[in-house]
Write an enzyme that holds these catalytic residues in place. Sequence first.
Site, PDB file in Angstrom:
ATOM      1  N   SER A 128       0.828  -1.211   0.000  1.00 52.52           N
ATOM      2  CA  SER A 128       0.000   0.000   0.000  1.00 52.52           C
ATOM      3  C   SER A 128       0.858   1.254   0.000  1.00 52.52           C
ATOM      4  CB  SER A 128      -0.890   0.007   1.242  1.00 52.52           C
ATOM      5  OG  SER A 128      -1.508   1.256   1.437  1.00 52.52           O
ATOM      6  N   TYR A 153      -2.180  -0.146  10.016  1.00 55.70           N
ATOM      7  CA  TYR A 153      -2.384  -0.701   8.677  1.00 55.70           C
ATOM      8  C   TYR A 153      -1.107  -0.561   7.856  1.00 55.70           C
ATOM      9  CZ  TYR A 153      -3.900  -1.023   3.831  1.00 55.70           C
ATOM     10  OH  TYR A 153      -3.995  -1.365   2.499  1.00 55.70           O
TER      11      TYR A 153
END
Length: 330
Positions: A128, A153
């Site tokens: 990501s 995350y």
Amino acid sequence: MMHVLITGGAGFIGYFLAQRLLADGVQVTSVDDLTPYYDVELKQARLDQLEGKPGFTFQLLDLADREATADFFAGSSFDVVVNLAAQPGVRYSIENPASYIDSNLVGFANVLEGCRHSKVGHLVYASSSSVYGMNTKVPFSTTDDVDYPVSLYAASKKANELIAHSYSHLYGFPVTGLRFFTVYGPMGRPDMAYFSFTKAILEGKPIQVFNRGEMQRDFTYIDDIVEGIVRLLDKPPEEKKAPGSNATARYALYNIGNNQPETLGDFISAIEKACGKEAVKEMLPMQPGDVPVTYADVDDLIAAVDFKPQTSLQDGINRFVEWYRDYYGQ
């Protein structure tokens, strides 16, 4: 015929990747545990469009279950594994960190073990743009320092990259990591801003605009993400040394982003135009875990597969809003 496993196959990217591969004549096995993080009916709607297509198989599987995942890999043979399964979302990682440990760390390690023991030819996995955190140098390059994540995350995705590199170094199988930049499009995730903005605008309700709309994002349309993945599937990396190290691995890392950041304000304007209706805006400060800008350097991707995402923001948003109106009867 190539046989590809897609984990997180009922998810947004997994669904569109499966559609593309099946159209290309590839055999696809899809696994997902259908967690209720967002509307399971939307996940099922994606699966419904894939079920029954020649070459497609689906299995319900929680990748955090070590024994079940090991049994699954032991009974299968895959040329390529595309690991898209993960607990997404920056803000939710503040509320429920345990789910990120289970899905993004334990689940990913179990996939790596499955690939190792079943001798998978190439593992491609989703990282990501969140790993870049609050880096000030733009555009973001895969050679940049990303040791300071600002959300769990992001930390879990950085951990994936490190673990994947070590597996490739130790066991010799090729691994490619992909840092996705704000993916959007039809049948997307309802927890994403463009989804909730469209819903609120069409219903005449206010939208929450963080950092007064001054954040910038490299919004990347789903078809461009899929094209990048597909072009890399049959290009497993050769063995090479890591920068500044003698450690060798068959490992590669790429950004897939639009290479053209847009402000959140411009993003909202595109949705307003597609909806034919102005938003009622509630201006709010930056939220914990958010970053001010994402901006992808895609030179390595271009060099590797001669591809650069190019769908314009307005075109992509128009397609999303058209789907949204049809799916929800608006």
